[in-house]
Design an enzyme around this catalytic site. Structure first.
Site, PDB file in Angstrom:
ATOM      1  N   CYS A 209      -4.192   1.554   9.169  1.00 40.22           N
ATOM      2  CA  CYS A 209      -5.314   0.738   9.833  1.00 40.22           C
ATOM      3  C   CYS A 209      -5.485   0.322  11.008  1.00 40.22           C
ATOM      4  O   CYS A 209      -6.588   0.149  11.558  1.00 40.22           O
ATOM      5  CB  CYS A 209      -5.243  -0.454   8.652  1.00 40.22           C
ATOM      6  SG  CYS A 209      -3.582  -1.353   8.878  1.00 40.22           S
TER       7      CYS A 209
ATOM      8  N   LYS B 235       4.459  -5.613  -6.518  1.00 41.54           N
ATOM      9  CA  LYS B 235       3.722  -4.395  -6.812  1.00 41.54           C
ATOM     10  C   LYS B 235       3.761  -3.316  -5.922  1.00 41.54           C
ATOM     11  O   LYS B 235       2.607  -3.497  -5.288  1.00 41.54           O
ATOM     12  CB  LYS B 235       2.652  -4.593  -7.859  1.00 41.54           C
ATOM     13  CG  LYS B 235       2.381  -3.330  -8.702  1.00 41.54           C
ATOM     14  CD  LYS B 235       0.909  -3.443  -9.158  1.00 41.54           C
ATOM     15  CE  LYS B 235      -0.203  -2.971  -8.192  1.00 41.54           C
ATOM     16  NZ  LYS B 235       0.031  -1.404  -8.189  1.00 41.54           N
ATOM     17  N   PRO B 236       4.263  -2.308  -5.906  1.00 40.87           N
ATOM     18  CA  PRO B 236       3.848  -1.117  -4.970  1.00 40.87           C
ATOM     19  C   PRO B 236       2.891  -0.325  -5.475  1.00 40.87           C
ATOM     20  O   PRO B 236       2.403  -0.519  -6.629  1.00 40.87           O
ATOM     21  CB  PRO B 236       5.211  -0.319  -4.770  1.00 40.87           C
ATOM     22  CG  PRO B 236       6.037  -0.503  -6.236  1.00 40.87           C
ATOM     23  CD  PRO B 236       5.465  -2.093  -6.511  1.00 40.87           C
TER      24      PRO B 236
ATOM     25  N   GLU C  43      -4.520  -8.153   4.460  1.00 38.61           N
ATOM     26  CA  GLU C  43      -4.421  -7.186   5.505  1.00 38.61           C
ATOM     27  C   GLU C  43      -5.140  -6.117   4.856  1.00 38.61           C
ATOM     28  O   GLU C  43      -4.662  -5.272   4.102  1.00 38.61           O
ATOM     29  CB  GLU C  43      -2.919  -6.930   6.028  1.00 38.61           C
ATOM     30  CG  GLU C  43      -2.879  -6.445   7.241  1.00 38.61           C
ATOM     31  CD  GLU C  43      -3.152  -5.107   7.500  1.00 38.61           C
ATOM     32  OE1 GLU C  43      -4.357  -4.692   7.836  1.00 38.61           O
ATOM     33  OE2 GLU C  43      -2.396  -4.197   7.392  1.00 38.61           O
TER      34      GLU C  43
ATOM     35  N   PRO D 226       0.718  -1.114   0.167  1.00 37.73           N
ATOM     36  CA  PRO D 226      -0.061  -0.069  -0.219  1.00 37.73           C
ATOM     37  C   PRO D 226       0.935   1.290   0.031  1.00 37.73           C
ATOM     38  O   PRO D 226       1.987   1.035   0.105  1.00 37.73           O
ATOM     39  CB  PRO D 226      -0.717  -0.173   1.147  1.00 37.73           C
ATOM     40  CG  PRO D 226       0.315  -0.830   2.196  1.00 37.73           C
ATOM     41  CD  PRO D 226       1.057  -1.704   1.404  1.00 37.73           C
ATOM     42  N   TRP D 227       0.031   2.422   0.057  1.00 36.52           N
ATOM     43  CA  TRP D 227       0.898   3.681  -0.163  1.00 36.52           C
ATOM     44  C   TRP D 227       0.918   4.419   1.308  1.00 36.52           C
ATOM     45  O   TRP D 227       1.910   5.456   1.361  1.00 36.52           O
ATOM     46  CB  TRP D 227       0.164   4.587  -1.255  1.00 36.52           C
ATOM     47  CG  TRP D 227      -1.302   5.012  -0.803  1.00 36.52           C
ATOM     48  CD1 TRP D 227      -2.152   4.127  -1.782  1.00 36.52           C
ATOM     49  CD2 TRP D 227      -2.227   5.495  -0.079  1.00 36.52           C
ATOM     50  NE1 TRP D 227      -3.757   4.587  -1.315  1.00 36.52           N
ATOM     51  CE2 TRP D 227      -3.548   5.293  -0.152  1.00 36.52           C
ATOM     52  CE3 TRP D 227      -1.682   6.277   1.325  1.00 36.52           C
ATOM     53  CZ2 TRP D 227      -4.508   5.764   0.473  1.00 36.52           C
ATOM     54  CZ3 TRP D 227      -2.675   6.800   2.239  1.00 36.52           C
ATOM     55  CH2 TRP D 227      -4.157   6.630   1.864  1.00 36.52           C
TER      56      TRP D 227
ATOM     57  N   SER E 241      -7.604  -1.776   1.010  1.00 33.96           N
ATOM     58  CA  SER E 241      -8.668  -1.679   1.258  1.00 33.96           C
ATOM     59  C   SER E 241      -9.556  -3.003   1.242  1.00 33.96           C
ATOM     60  O   SER E 241      -9.007  -4.092   0.467  1.00 33.96           O
ATOM     61  CB  SER E 241      -9.210  -0.770   0.114  1.00 33.96           C
ATOM     62  OG  SER E 241      -9.625  -1.041  -0.983  1.00 33.96           O
TER      63      SER E 241
ATOM     64  N   GLU F  63     -14.261   3.233   7.360  1.00 39.19           N
ATOM     65  CA  GLU F  63     -13.025   3.675   7.534  1.00 39.19           C
ATOM     66  C   GLU F  63     -12.730   4.986   6.959  1.00 39.19           C
ATOM     67  O   GLU F  63     -12.989   5.282   5.727  1.00 39.19           O
ATOM     68  CB  GLU F  63     -11.724   2.571   7.136  1.00 39.19           C
ATOM     69  CG  GLU F  63     -10.335   2.894   7.203  1.00 39.19           C
ATOM     70  CD  GLU F  63      -9.780   1.793   6.852  1.00 39.19           C
ATOM     71  OE1 GLU F  63      -8.557   1.505   7.670  1.00 39.19           O
ATOM     72  OE2 GLU F  63      -9.689   1.110   5.836  1.00 39.19           O
TER      73      GLU F  63
ATOM     74  N   ASP G 131      -3.731  -6.930 -11.388  1.00 41.16           N
ATOM     75  CA  ASP G 131      -4.674  -7.900 -11.828  1.00 41.16           C
ATOM     76  C   ASP G 131      -4.012  -8.975 -12.684  1.00 41.16           C
ATOM     77  O   ASP G 131      -4.236 -10.237 -12.380  1.00 41.16           O
ATOM     78  CB  ASP G 131      -6.012  -7.339 -12.743  1.00 41.16           C
ATOM     79  CG  ASP G 131      -6.806  -6.646 -11.850  1.00 41.16           C
ATOM     80  OD1 ASP G 131      -6.801  -6.324 -10.534  1.00 41.16           O
ATOM     81  OD2 ASP G 131      -7.999  -5.969 -12.614  1.00 41.16           O
TER      82      ASP G 131
END
Length: 475
Positions: free
Chosen positions: A283, A175-176, A249, A150-151, A228, A379, A212
């Site tokens: 999170c 993959k970032p 996660e 994630p970012w 997400s 969230e 994907d």
């Protein structure tokens, strides 16, 4: 000068053949700092093939060999801290000291934990469980694993992904996030000459094309994503078509339950710090304060005081408590939660963008919300903290559990019996007591319900990246 980013495949940086690129924007300045290709399915094939070839050797290395490689990578991270910080700062605008301390230094420490844990995988002891037959268990690496980070903590989450996977003997294609690729690419550069070619590969691009294709690829045996709930569902659906295992996660909506025997002034700064660290883009962040009605007004007042003492709004100010939100779309989403508040809710402080340049949002306290409010249930992933009163422990625990997420929570009380009850009954993967948000490498991180499944950190994480084989032999 705007950089043109490349993929890292089989130990080298390779210019992409993709016809389309996207901008990487510094959220503190809104300036384009890099162009990244939307890597194609053919490039996914190349990276997976490199990882598959490398696995034939890496998967047979000894735990000691993997340990030494990870230890060397941890040392190299510290040696190249300035480069890692600069790369991440361009993509996140986080205060530089926080990147250096919380991602580079802690990331190196976590790598060292995984390096040691590589030599501590356990199984059932060998024995004769049927007459004339001896059984034992092999714990094996899965093979190639696909990972999507994630970012919000780009470097740290890359470490949480590759650390246990490589320690267990797998190879990785990662993959970032498309908004924050540079620190992961810098980590890949640092890994050259430390990790064998093909063991660690990085593909840049969009989730809808590159991500994907990676998840759908037939070779990886497991896909891990931090993101997400919606992204996790999409990954799980795609992975199911090739019967891949998933490690998810996802989101969180952590309550901080404050009972009436504590002093609001003594804990408010700790809760606010846990709510607004990294602009609330965490999170596990405290997002909901549930406070006993007897101290509700005092708690709101102290939270407001602590929030108003927070500093943000200038990326060049290293004393800032947090930086900007990650992107323009996310800023709009966070602001929308305030714009759509019901009339009974009260914005006690904050609730607005800071300045006109950079995606900064003020530390915000919203009081008098109700359990069914969207702001309580969904969230936000931003610097907004809600406050609700409760009357009984039963009510507090029920309110705490009454969200679809189950990642983290905290309990604030000096009553040992309340601690025992709440930690048992709260439906979250982590329950802190009189603190909120610290994590250590030795203990697992991961949640229940819509927060996903699988564990980061600890030996449990490494076990998630292994498969179990029963061996039975006639005597």
């Amino acid at each position: 000068m705007t950089q043109q980013l490349s993929n890292f495949i089989n130990g080298t940086f390779q210019e992409s053949s993709a016809s389309r690129s996207t901008d990487v924007i510094n959220p503190a300045t809104e300036e384009v700092v890099a162009l990244q290709p939307v890597s194609t399915p053919e490039e996914v094939d190349q990276a997976v093939a490199a990882a598959d070839t490398a696995f034939k050797t890496w998967g047979r290395t000894t735990p000691k060999d993997r340990q030494m490689a990870l230890l060397a990578l941890a040392d190299a991270m510290e040696e190249h801290s300035d480069e890692l910080v600069a790369a991440q700062f361009r993509n996140t605008g986080q205060p530089r000291p926080i990147i250096a301390r919380e991602e580079v230094a802690v990331g190196a420490d976590h790598l060292r934990f995984f390096a040691g844990a590589a030599r501590r995988l356990d199984g059932i002891g060998a024995g004769e469980y049927a007459e004339g037959l001896t059984s034992y268990v092999r714990r094996e690496p899965i093979g190639v694993v696909a990972q999507i980070s994630p970012w919000n903590y780009p470097l740290m989450m890359a470490i949480w992904k590759i650390g246990p996977a490589l320690a267990a003997g797998n190879t990785v294609v990662l993959k970032p996030a498309s908004t924050t690729p540079e620190s992961t690419l810098e980590l890949a550069r640092i890994s050259q000459g430390i990790l064998p070619d093909g063991v660690f590969n990085v593909l840049v691009g969009s989730g809808s094309v590159t991500g994907d294709a990676l998840v759908a690829h037939p070779i990886p045996g497991l896909v891990s994503i931090t993101g997400s709930v919606e992204a996790g569902i999409r990954v799980a659906e795609t992975a199911a078509k090739t019967l891949k295992r998933c490690h998810l996660e996802l989101g969180g909506k952590a309550p901080a339950i404050v009972f009436g025997d504590v002093d609001p002034a003594a804990i408010a700064a700790d809760i606010v710090g846990a709510a607004f660290f990294n602009a609330g883009q965490d999170c596990t962040a405290a997002t909901r304060v549930l406070v006993h009605r007897s101290i509700y007004d005092d708690m709101v007042a102290e939270l407001v005081k602590a929030a108003e003492a927070m500093k943000t709004g200038d990326a060049e100010d290293d004393s800032s408590d947090y930086g900007p939100l990650n992107n323009a779309g996310h800023l709009a989403n966070v602001a929308r939660f305030i714009e759509e508040l019901p009339s009974h809710a009260t914005v006690a402080t904050g609730g607005h963008r800071i300045g006109t340049k950079g995606y900064y949002f003020a530390p915000t306290i919203v009081a008098d919300v109700r359990q069914t409010d969207t702001l309580v249930q969904e969230e936000v992933f931003g610097p907004i903290l809600t406050v609700q009163p409760f009357d009984t422990a039963d009510e507090a625990i029920a309110m705490g559990n009454d969200v679809r997420f189950g990642l983290a929570s905290s309990v604030w009380t000096n009553d040992h019996s309340l601690v025992l009850r709440a930690t048992r009954e709260l439906d979250f993967g982590c329950v802190w007591v009189n603190t909120h948000i610290p994590l250590v490498a030795e203990f697992p991180h991961g949640g229940f319900k819509a927060s996903g499944y699988g564990k980061d950190l600890s030996l449990y994480a490494i076990e998630d990246y292994t498969r179990i084989k029963h061996i039975m032999s006639a005597n």
